[in-house]
Design a protein around this motif. Structure first.
Motif, mmCIF file in Angstrom:
data_model
loop_
_atom_site.group_PDB
_atom_site.id
_atom_site.type_symbol
_atom_site.label_atom_id
_atom_site.label_comp_id
_atom_site.label_asym_id
_atom_site.label_seq_id
_atom_site.Cartn_x
_atom_site.Cartn_y
_atom_site.Cartn_z
ATOM 1 N N CYS A 1 0.806 -1.216 0.000
ATOM 2 C CA CYS A 1 0.000 0.000 0.000
ATOM 3 C C CYS A 1 0.845 1.275 0.000
ATOM 4 C CB CYS A 1 -0.886 0.065 1.237
ATOM 5 S SG CYS A 1 -2.152 -1.146 1.210
ATOM 6 N N THR B 1 0.508 6.436 -1.073
ATOM 7 C CA THR B 1 -0.593 5.532 -0.743
ATOM 8 C C THR B 1 -1.865 5.867 -1.516
ATOM 9 O OG1 THR B 1 0.332 5.337 1.456
ATOM 10 C CG2 THR B 1 -1.924 4.605 1.174
ATOM 11 N N HIS B 2 -2.218 7.163 -1.542
ATOM 12 C CA HIS B 2 -3.511 7.478 -2.154
ATOM 13 C C HIS B 2 -3.475 7.293 -3.672
ATOM 14 C CE1 HIS B 2 -1.672 11.545 -2.502
ATOM 15 N NE2 HIS B 2 -2.414 11.634 -3.583
ATOM 16 N N ARG B 3 -2.288 7.481 -4.284
ATOM 17 C CA ARG B 3 -2.184 7.245 -5.732
ATOM 18 C C ARG B 3 -2.395 5.761 -6.033
ATOM 19 N NH1 ARG B 3 -2.641 11.484 -8.401
ATOM 20 N NH2 ARG B 3 -1.675 13.300 -7.455
ATOM 21 N N ALA C 1 -4.096 3.719 -4.265
ATOM 22 C CA ALA C 1 -5.510 3.409 -4.059
ATOM 23 C C ALA C 1 -6.307 3.773 -5.307
ATOM 24 C CB ALA C 1 -6.032 4.162 -2.850
ATOM 25 N N ARG C 2 -5.933 4.896 -5.908
ATOM 26 C CA ARG C 2 -6.680 5.336 -7.096
ATOM 27 C C ARG C 2 -6.452 4.411 -8.283
ATOM 28 N NH1 ARG C 2 -6.118 11.928 -6.679
ATOM 29 N NH2 ARG C 2 -6.940 12.036 -4.566
#
Lengths: 710, 248
Positions: free
Chosen positions: B45, B67-69, B71-72
């Protein structure tokens, strides 16, 4: 401090800050500032000349102590079981506990050790500088600037940091004479800003904190989603109250209240930032200052256009500060904002071009042809602005963005794994918060002085926002008004009174006491709370419509009484107000009409009401508060707190709904295997009447649980 | 992922671990406590940075992304130690997942969908659908903080589903569920995989893992000691010695 172990970082920092503010108050009380307490040197004899530098005995003692302390500290931390335990507490508290350590005791010893070392430094400093309470307290910035160099962990790092800092202060002092300037920027205060600058730079050089999974292990008390209709009504009541009381006030009092409302809006800015999203800022009044300065220097006409400019500037500055600072979290973020506040105080607000004569005169507001011409008019403007912003914030909390902020506070790492860009979300909320704080300054319509915007003013704002209930708009109003209007000693005293009220308020919820105000987030193994979603008549209270009508009539009568100066005995008057607004509405719950059951915790409530009335009558209102207007405000605030506390003891939440968290299973002698929520679901499954579900009194729960089992 | 190595100070938590999850496949990851399973999740992650190796999502190297990239790009997960939004209600937890997804989906990132929807459901409908699929419909307005662990884990799963991932990492999702609930949960996982979702499942309930997983990977002391079909793994002596033997 035990109560907050394992609590959120925000709560820890704020509790520490409140403690600091409270201790400042105690110190000022014991040692009034207008009395000098001269101190001699500890060592008065002996001098040493080394390479042309004269060292007094006192300084030799300081250096010697520092070296000895550093060596002993290093030995303790590295070489003893205690020191290893201390470091373990920081790394993983629960692991230490599992391995038979005693994290509570270890933390306590760490605090004790830290406090004693600080005391040693105080003794050594005392003869070098003439210490007074607030500057001495703010030395904490210097201390952090040095310690952060060692990432708050390494003793040699901290030592090196302090030497660099000391040298920097001395050199800057030597090279910037009183009239030094860099272009149009006067540098005469640069020396005082050095610690803040260094702190900010060193913090920015820190590596980004990494996301930590399960850094928080706690069941959080669900925060009630604010009610938009209540907020709208509250806004109207606020404006009406300000009109009523403002018209009774003398000119200077109105002017003071302007500051109170400006600060109240600044406190309001903490609601989205700290309350909703769990970020911390100790620089809110700096943004208020920037807003005020922009308005005073560019928008002297008072045109509303410049209010928007001021808000935009604050928002941009807020985002700029946040951008680097938000890579950090917790203590580092708090320190970075504190450093920013100090920097602005010395290097921006002290500039003669920025605040001529160290003052900033914010004009009255002008919207097109409409022009506000008096303090009273501006007061109404501020009240309206507060009400509007508060309503926007409530709407925000109920929106998708508001949910996201709350989610980010609860678990940043989970948000990131859902694809949320934490950085931009944080910058956004920081910018919003700075904009609100700036609006408070730009709309204040009065003259500020430099000292209104110091860090020592911003700290209590954060504290009061939390004491008043962070995340709640009403709390912000209370906190900001207090700080703007009252001197700091009174503020601290009042904050404590509010704290007591809030603890009392929680008495109606056994097992829930830790949730009062500051200590808001203590872990609970099995939170049992489940509110009735049933709307309608408040059980055991006066019907709403009649209550509102009665309140309006009573308020009008009170206003007339104050206006015509009929009131002679303020204690009696206050008692009547409390009787009318805090006691009468709950009487039906205590003395029910025939045929209806009593509801809630009747005994304790009755005792409390008697105590409340007696205390109200005995407070020397007239001596304590000189002006009629402020006395009225204080009595009103007191009444509101009293009413909320009454509801709390009775076992109702502030909107008047029955709160079942008081009904612990042990209390009613039932198997505790079902949580309240589960009991509700179970009851729904076995087909218990919906009406019964909506009134989960202990009795109802008993039926529910029984119905589920048998 | 391939060759992932994670070090914490001197301790090597993961050594050269490689494994992959295909579309619609459920891969089990088992191993004794401390074997490095959760660390592996964190590395995938982007919560911890591996010192060596790479992570790819649908062929794209994401080793340097936040992390958020990641997730996307379709990576979802749940947590061993709960990370629910405990001050929100059950439905709001899931709603936040859906709403966050909408913010980035609108910006043009495509995410594969696996729930049988037309993809443009109103938020409320999607939340209701997820809650219903997870059997949480009756608890929509209950604060998550008051739920027992098993149900809170389901809420976490629902929240992750709201982001419509293509690969889902589940960290002990069945702990806290009783036997019938676990059986239901197993069927749910199979359904999700049937809709095309790739699942990496860390679980101590070996029965569940053996039931639902097509492929199992056994981790011990940070290294893969065995991998293959459930039967193969069950028969592997090293695995029995390291893990199963100790358990039974």
């Amino acid at each position: 401090m035990r109560g907050i172990e394992g609590a959120q970082e925000v709560v820890k920092i704020v509790v520490t800050v409140s403690l600091m503010v409270a201790l400042i108050f105690v110190a000022l009380w014991i040692w009034p500032e207008d009395q000098a307490h001269p101190l001699g040197n500890l060592v008065s004899t002996g001098e040493l000349k080394v390479a042309g530098v004269t060292l007094t005995g006192q300084r030799l003692l300081t250096i010697g102590t520092a070296i000895v302390v550093a060596i002993v500290l290093r030995f303790i931390l590295r070489g003893t079981r205690l020191g290893i335990a201390m470091r373990a507490v920081v790394d993983d508290r629960s692991l230490l506990k599992l391995n038979g350590g005693r994290p509570d005791r270890t933390s306590m010893l760490s605090w004790a050790l830290g406090a004693s070392l600080a005391a040693v430094s105080g003794v050594l400093l005392a003869s070098e500088q003439a210490p007074s309470v607030i500057p001495l307290t703010l030395l904490v910035v210097n201390a952090y600037a040095a310690a952060v160099v060692g990432r708050l962990r390494s003793i040699p790092g901290a030592f090196a940091g302090s030497i660099v800092l000391g040298l920097a202060i001395s050199y800057v002092g030597a090279y910037t004479p009183a009239d030094a300037a860099w272009g149009p920027i006067a540098l005469d205060n640069l020396q005082r800003a050095v610690p803040a600058i260094m702190l900010f730079l060193v913090i920015l050089a820190q590596p980004q904190v990494r996301l930590r999974a399960h850094s928080l292990q706690r069941a959080r008390r669900p925060m009630p989603v604010p009610n938009q209709r209540l907020a709208a009504i509250g806004g109207l009541v606020l404006v009406a109250t300000v009109v009523g009381i403002g018209s009774l006030m003398s000119g200077p009092d109105q002017n003071t209240l302007l500051k109170g409302f400006g600060f109240a809006i600044a406190t309001l800015s903490l609601v989205p930032l700290t309350g909703y999203s769990g970020q911390i800022s100790l620089a809110q009044l700096t943004f208020t200052g920037i807003g005020a300065v922009v308005m005073a220097s560019w928008g002297a006409s008072g045109d509303v256009f410049w209010v928007f400019v001021a808000v935009a500037v604050c928002s941009a500055v807020g985002a700029l500060v946040a951008l680097p600072a938000l890579r950090l979290s917790g203590i580092y973020l708090a320190l970075a904002t504190a450093a920013f506040a100090i920097f602005c105080y010395w290097m921006v607000f002290q500039q003669q071009d920025v605040m001529p004569g160290s003052t900033a005169s914010v004009p009255y507001l002008k919207i097109g042809p409409l022009e506000v011409g008096s303090d009273f008019g501006q007061l109404v403007v501020l009240a309206v602005a507060f009400a509007v912003i508060a309503n926007v914030l409530v709407a925000l909390r109920r929106s998708a963005w508001g949910r996201r902020l709350t989610a980010m506070r609860d678990s940043p790492v989970a948000c990131a794994t859902l694809g949320l860009n934490l950085m931009s979300t944080k910058v956004g909320v920081f910018a919003l918060s700075a904009a609100i704080a700036g609006a408070g300054g730009a709309l204040a319509g009065r003259t500020f002085v430099v000292d209104d915007f110091g860090l020592d003013q911003s700290l209590p704002i954060t504290m009061l926002a939390v004491v008043g209930g962070i995340g709640s708009v009403g709390g912000a109003l209370l906190g900001g008004l207090l700080l703007g209007v009252a001197p700091i000693a009174t503020t601290a005293l009042a904050a404590n009174a509010i704290g007591v009220f809030r603890v009392l308020q929680r008495l109606g919820h056994p097992g829930d006491l830790g949730h009062a105000g500051l200590h808001g987030d203590r872990p609970r193994a099995h939170p049992r709370r489940c509110r009735s979603r049933h709307r309608g008549r408040l059980p055991g209270l006066l019907p709403l419509r009649e209550a509102i009508a009665a309140a309006i009539v009573a308020a009008a009568a009170l206003w007339l009484a104050a206006r015509t100066e009929l009131i002679a005995n303020w204690g009696l008057f206050a008692a009547v107000v409390v009787l009318a607004f805090a006691v009468l509405p709950v009487l039906p719950a205590i003395l029910p009409p025939p045929g209806e059951n009593r509801r809630g915790r009747v005994g304790p409530t009755a005792v409390w009401l008697v105590v409340l009335l007696a205390v109200t009558a005995l407070i020397p209102w007239e001596n304590a508060i000189g002006s009629t207007g402020f006395r009225l405000i204080a009595i009103l605030g007191w009444t509101v707190l009293g009413a909320l506390t009454t509801l709390g003891i009775l076992g109702l939440d502030p909107t008047g709904r029955l709160n079942v968290s008081g009904a612990s299973p042990d209390h009613i002698g039932l198997d505790s295997s079902l949580g309240d929520a589960e009991a509700m679901v179970a009851a729904a499954e076995v087909g218990v009447d919906e009406e019964l579900l909506s009134v989960p009194t202990p009795v109802a729960l008993e039926v529910l649980r029984g119905g589920g089992d048998r | 992922m391939s060759g992932v190595t994670v070090r914490f100070g001197g301790h090597q938590a993961l050594t050269d671990v490689s494994l992959g999850v295909d579309e619609g496949q459920i891969v089990g990851l088992i191993g004794p406590n401390g074997a490095g399973k959760t660390t592996l999740f964190n590395a995938v992650c982007g919560v911890v940075t591996p010192s060596a190796g790479s992570v790819r999502i649908m062929g794209r190297d994401v080793s340097n992304l936040n992390t958020h990239r990641r997730a996307r790009l379709g990576l979802g997960r749940t947590f061993q130690r709960l990370e629910v939004f405990s001050s929100l209600t059950v439905s709001d937890n899931v709603r936040v997942g859906v709403e966050i997804r909408q913010t980035w989906e609108r910006r043009g990132t495509t995410a594969r969908q696996f729930l049988a929807t037309d993809g443009n459901l109103p938020v409320d409908a999607e939340v209701d659908l997820i809650l219903e699929r997870l059997g949480l419909g009756g608890l929509a307005d209950v604060p998550v903080g008051s739920l027992p662990t098993g149900q809170a884990r389901l809420v976490e799963l629902g929240r992750a589903l709201g982001a419509r991932p293509s690969v889902l990492l589940l960290d002990e999702p069945a702990s806290g569920l009783d036997d019938p609930e676990t059986a239901d949960f197993g069927r749910l996982l199979t359904d999700l995989a049937g809709a095309g979702l790739g699942i990496l499942l860390v679980e101590h309930d070996v029965g569940l893992v053996m039931d639902v997983c097509e492929h199992i990977c056994v981790l011990d002391f940070g290294s893969v000691i065995a991998s293959g079909d459930p039967e193969v793994v069950r028969a592997n002596e090293a695995v029995v010695a390291a893990y199963l033997g100790a358990g039974t």
